[in-house]
Design a protein around this motif. Structure first.
Motif, PDB file in Angstrom:
ATOM      1  N   GLU A 231     -21.124  47.053  21.334  1.00 23.75           N
ATOM      2  CA  GLU A 231     -19.919  47.571  22.002  1.00 23.75           C
ATOM      3  C   GLU A 231     -18.931  46.438  22.252  1.00 23.75           C
ATOM      4  OE1 GLU A 231     -19.042  48.361  26.519  1.00 23.75           O
ATOM      5  OE2 GLU A 231     -20.321  49.975  25.742  1.00 23.75           O
ATOM      6  N   SER A 232     -19.431  45.300  22.727  1.00 27.08           N
ATOM      7  CA  SER A 232     -18.540  44.167  23.003  1.00 27.08           C
ATOM      8  C   SER A 232     -17.879  43.676  21.716  1.00 27.08           C
ATOM      9  CB  SER A 232     -19.311  43.027  23.682  1.00 27.08           C
ATOM     10  OG  SER A 232     -20.165  42.345  22.778  1.00 27.08           O
ATOM     11  N   MET A 239      -9.327  44.258  20.152  1.00 26.75           N
ATOM     12  CA  MET A 239      -8.395  43.294  20.735  1.00 26.75           C
ATOM     13  C   MET A 239      -7.776  42.412  19.654  1.00 26.75           C
ATOM     14  SD  MET A 239     -10.393  42.034  24.160  1.00 26.75           S
ATOM     15  CE  MET A 239     -10.812  43.142  25.500  1.00 26.75           C
ATOM     16  N   GLN A 240      -8.620  41.987  18.704  1.00 25.55           N
ATOM     17  CA  GLN A 240      -8.110  41.160  17.610  1.00 25.55           C
ATOM     18  C   GLN A 240      -7.150  41.965  16.730  1.00 25.55           C
ATOM     19  OE1 GLN A 240      -8.208  38.085  17.358  1.00 25.55           O
ATOM     20  NE2 GLN A 240      -7.778  37.530  15.248  1.00 25.55           N
ATOM     21  N   ASP A 241      -7.451  43.240  16.511  1.00 20.83           N
ATOM     22  CA  ASP A 241      -6.532  44.122  15.786  1.00 20.83           C
ATOM     23  C   ASP A 241      -5.179  44.182  16.491  1.00 20.83           C
ATOM     24  OD1 ASP A 241      -7.945  44.909  13.555  1.00 20.83           O
ATOM     25  OD2 ASP A 241      -7.880  47.042  14.023  1.00 20.83           O
ATOM     26  N   ASP A 242      -5.219  44.328  17.814  1.00 18.90           N
ATOM     27  CA  ASP A 242      -3.980  44.420  18.591  1.00 18.90           C
ATOM     28  C   ASP A 242      -3.161  43.140  18.479  1.00 18.90           C
ATOM     29  OD1 ASP A 242      -4.829  46.935  19.369  1.00 18.90           O
ATOM     30  OD2 ASP A 242      -5.474  46.312  21.368  1.00 18.90           O
ATOM     31  N   LYS A 317      -7.356  36.838  23.651  1.00 19.19           N
ATOM     32  CA  LYS A 317      -8.342  36.116  22.834  1.00 19.19           C
ATOM     33  C   LYS A 317      -9.480  35.582  23.701  1.00 19.19           C
ATOM     34  CE  LYS A 317      -5.245  34.530  19.141  1.00 19.19           C
ATOM     35  NZ  LYS A 317      -4.586  33.337  18.536  1.00 19.19           N
ATOM     36  N   GLN A 318      -9.123  34.975  24.819  1.00 16.07           N
ATOM     37  CA  GLN A 318     -10.136  34.414  25.725  1.00 16.07           C
ATOM     38  C   GLN A 318     -11.028  35.515  26.306  1.00 16.07           C
ATOM     39  OE1 GLN A 318      -7.825  32.258  28.613  1.00 16.07           O
ATOM     40  NE2 GLN A 318      -7.117  30.744  27.117  1.00 16.07           N
ATOM     41  N   THR A 319     -10.430  36.656  26.627  1.00 17.84           N
ATOM     42  CA  THR A 319     -11.196  37.782  27.179  1.00 17.84           C
ATOM     43  C   THR A 319     -12.194  38.309  26.164  1.00 17.84           C
ATOM     44  OG1 THR A 319      -9.340  38.406  28.596  1.00 17.84           O
ATOM     45  CG2 THR A 319     -11.017  40.090  28.193  1.00 17.84           C
ATOM     46  N   ALA A 320     -11.754  38.445  24.908  1.00 21.36           N
ATOM     47  CA  ALA A 320     -12.636  38.946  23.847  1.00 21.36           C
ATOM     48  C   ALA A 320     -13.824  38.008  23.640  1.00 21.36           C
ATOM     49  CB  ALA A 320     -11.845  39.101  22.552  1.00 21.36           C
ATOM     50  N   LYS A 322     -15.097  35.829  25.741  1.00 20.50           N
ATOM     51  CA  LYS A 322     -15.962  35.844  26.913  1.00 20.50           C
ATOM     52  C   LYS A 322     -16.855  37.085  26.930  1.00 20.50           C
ATOM     53  CE  LYS A 322     -15.791  35.917  31.982  1.00 20.50           C
ATOM     54  NZ  LYS A 322     -14.911  36.017  33.182  1.00 20.50           N
ATOM     55  N   MET A 323     -16.295  38.209  26.579  1.00 22.12           N
ATOM     56  CA  MET A 323     -17.042  39.466  26.584  1.00 22.12           C
ATOM     57  C   MET A 323     -18.218  39.419  25.609  1.00 22.12           C
ATOM     58  SD  MET A 323     -15.493  43.198  25.623  1.00 22.12           S
ATOM     59  CE  MET A 323     -14.161  42.860  26.760  1.00 22.12           C
ATOM     60  N   VAL A 324     -17.950  38.948  24.404  1.00 21.93           N
ATOM     61  CA  VAL A 324     -19.006  38.873  23.389  1.00 21.93           C
ATOM     62  C   VAL A 324     -20.054  37.845  23.792  1.00 21.93           C
ATOM     63  CG1 VAL A 324     -19.522  38.298  20.991  1.00 21.93           C
ATOM     64  CG2 VAL A 324     -17.516  39.683  21.533  1.00 21.93           C
ATOM     65  N   LYS A 325     -19.597  36.714  24.310  1.00 24.45           N
ATOM     66  CA  LYS A 325     -20.529  35.659  24.721  1.00 24.45           C
ATOM     67  C   LYS A 325     -21.481  36.145  25.808  1.00 24.45           C
ATOM     68  CE  LYS A 325     -20.622  30.863  26.414  1.00 24.45           C
ATOM     69  NZ  LYS A 325     -19.792  29.694  26.832  1.00 24.45           N
ATOM     70  N   GLU A 326     -20.953  36.860  26.799  1.00 24.55           N
ATOM     71  CA  GLU A 326     -21.789  37.339  27.900  1.00 24.55           C
ATOM     72  C   GLU A 326     -22.799  38.383  27.437  1.00 24.55           C
ATOM     73  OE1 GLU A 326     -19.040  38.663  30.858  1.00 24.55           O
ATOM     74  OE2 GLU A 326     -18.649  36.633  31.618  1.00 24.55           O
ATOM     75  N   SER A 327     -22.366  39.301  26.581  1.00 24.29           N
ATOM     76  CA  SER A 327     -23.302  40.324  26.104  1.00 24.29           C
ATOM     77  C   SER A 327     -24.342  39.716  25.172  1.00 24.29           C
ATOM     78  CB  SER A 327     -22.548  41.457  25.398  1.00 24.29           C
ATOM     79  OG  SER A 327     -21.926  40.997  24.218  1.00 24.29           O
ATOM     80  N   TRP A 328     -23.958  38.690  24.440  1.00 22.75           N
ATOM     81  CA  TRP A 328     -24.906  38.011  23.548  1.00 22.75           C
ATOM     82  C   TRP A 328     -25.994  37.303  24.350  1.00 22.75           C
ATOM     83  CZ3 TRP A 328     -27.151  38.009  19.206  1.00 22.75           C
ATOM     84  CH2 TRP A 328     -27.835  36.876  18.719  1.00 22.75           C
ATOM     85  N   SER A 329     -25.612  36.697  25.450  1.00 20.47           N
ATOM     86  CA  SER A 329     -26.604  35.965  26.256  1.00 20.47           C
ATOM     87  C   SER A 329     -27.681  36.896  26.797  1.00 20.47           C
ATOM     88  CB  SER A 329     -25.908  35.232  27.408  1.00 20.47           C
ATOM     89  OG  SER A 329     -25.384  36.148  28.348  1.00 20.47           O
ATOM     90  N   GLU A 330     -27.334  38.184  27.006  1.00 20.30           N
ATOM     91  CA  GLU A 330     -28.310  39.156  27.485  1.00 20.30           C
ATOM     92  C   GLU A 330     -29.213  39.657  26.361  1.00 20.30           C
ATOM     93  OE1 GLU A 330     -26.066  42.335  29.114  1.00 20.30           O
ATOM     94  OE2 GLU A 330     -25.238  41.173  30.771  1.00 20.30           O
ATOM     95  N   THR A 331     -28.734  39.545  25.131  1.00 17.37           N
ATOM     96  CA  THR A 331     -29.439  40.150  23.990  1.00 17.37           C
ATOM     97  C   THR A 331     -30.332  39.163  23.251  1.00 17.37           C
ATOM     98  OG1 THR A 331     -27.537  41.631  23.690  1.00 17.37           O
ATOM     99  CG2 THR A 331     -29.102  41.500  21.868  1.00 17.37           C
ATOM    100  N   GLU A 332     -29.857  37.934  23.075  1.00 17.02           N
ATOM    101  CA  GLU A 332     -30.534  37.007  22.173  1.00 17.02           C
ATOM    102  C   GLU A 332     -31.976  36.713  22.586  1.00 17.02           C
ATOM    103  OE1 GLU A 332     -29.340  32.982  21.916  1.00 17.02           O
ATOM    104  OE2 GLU A 332     -28.517  32.891  23.949  1.00 17.02           O
TER     105      GLU A 332
END
Length: 356
Positions: A231-232, A239-242, A317-320, A322-332
């Motif tokens: 989802e992230s 966001m990158q599309d926008d 860009k920074q928000t995107a 951060k969002m991916v980084k935080e969700s990745w830390s929970e998954t990896e």
């Protein structure tokens, strides 16, 4: 891992799998008829012209096919390499392209991937029907492969499908209500935008990840964490599309020019951030331009300059990231091998930093 090369190599395999279930021309041997035989006749010509032709007109326009690629990466990461994984991976991709067909009608768009929108070529009635068919026809692989997938996993996949299709409609409703002005869009919060994206853009990435994890036999915790990670990625991709819509000349050319989102009056995170930070006159002017729904490039450029003035692109860009980084830390920490971790992390980084 070279993600761009991986996507280029995977895309033809995905298209071949789609064609297996949604043929370019219907024949009596189509999987559809084997699963659900007609009672009276094989009406091949109307189905080919009013279903297959518009569907493949859209699919042949390209696209990164990153959702099914994510599906396959997760199956591989969880050591599930059954032959039917490729077939099932087409589910979110065909649905995604169906949403594009329908979105273009709802937005009265002119171009999609450099060509006239489907409804412009085939007329609105055929476009609506074929777009809707793309929501359901990709489930044919699950029906065809039912002997290979346990009843429990089939049930869980269908449940993911229903949940995410409902979410998709909720997200689209929010987006339409805001940019059509039937709900107050001028005081939106960042959380409002993120919820809309989680419903709309995050949905099919989440669907791909959760379905793959279910098929691979992951436990409920890992299914949910992979879904949140995907989802992230989906939200960050939007966001990158926008950003590219406002700054990427090559990217925006296929949509009808830089700032097409401004013409639609779209309340992107960049708009929301600018309205929050801007002084009174700038805020008023940006709202005026968005409410014009103008195609005049002069006004589009004026709105873009206003967003740049307040650093909106950099913030998004920074928000995107951060969002991916935080969700990745929970998954990896839940993934079984370092190789699996490296591939999925590289995949996410590629999607949120691309320039086209």
């Amino acid at each position: 891992m070279d993600i761009e090369k991986f996507l280029e190599e995977t895309a033809p395999l995905i298209d071949k799998a789609i064609e297996k279930y949604i043929p370019r021309k219907f024949t009596k041997d189509a999987v559809l008829f084997k699963i659900n035989p007609p009672m009276y006749s094989y009406t091949l010509e109307p189905l080919s012209k009013a279903i297959a032709d518009p569907i493949w007109d859209m699919l042949d326009r390209g696209g990164k096919r990153w959702r099914p690629a994510l599906f396959l990466l997760i199956c591989e990461a969880l050591d599930k390499k059954s032959d039917y994984c490729l077939d099932l991976s087409i589910i979110p991709e065909v649905i995604h392209n169906g949403t594009l067909v329908i979105d273009d009608i709802e937005d009265s768009s002119e171009l999609r991937r450099g060509k006239p929108c489907t409804y412009k070529i085939f007329q609105t009635d055929i476009a609506v029907n074929s777009g809707n068919a793309m929501y359901y026809m990709p489930l044919l692989p699950l029906m065809a492969q039912r002997a290979k997938v346990s009843v429990e996993r089939q049930r869980d996949v269908y449940e993911v499908y229903v949940q995410e299709m409902i979410n998709l409609s909720m997200g689209q409703a929010m987006d339409i209500a805001w940019h059509r002005g039937i709900a107050n869009a001028d005081e939106l919060s960042e959380e409002d935008y993120l919820q809309m994206c989680a419903y709309k853009t995050g949905t099919l990435a989440r669907m791909a990840a959760k379905m793959a994890a279910v098929i691979a036999g992951a436990d409920k915790l890992l299914v949910e964490k992979l879904g949140h990670f995907a989802e992230s990625i989906g939200v960050a991709f939007q966001m990158q599309d926008d950003i590219l819509d406002l700054t990427g000349q090559e990217f925006a050319k296929k949509k009808g020019g830089v700032g097409q989102d401004i013409t639609e009056g779209k309340r992107s995170l960049m708009v929301i951030y600018t309205l929050k930070k801007a002084n009174g006159p700038d805020k008023k002017r940006l709202i005026e331009i968005l409410n014009m729904h103008t195609s005049d490039q002069k006004f589009r450029n004026e709105a873009i300059v206003l967003m740049q003035k307040y650093g909106a692109m950099e913030y998004v860009k920074q928000t995107a990231e951060k969002m991916v980084k935080e969700s990745w830390s929970e998954t990896e920490k839940l993934l079984p091998t370092p190789v699996a971790k490296e591939k999925l992390k590289a995949f996410a980084e590629f999607l949120i930093t691309r320039n086209k």
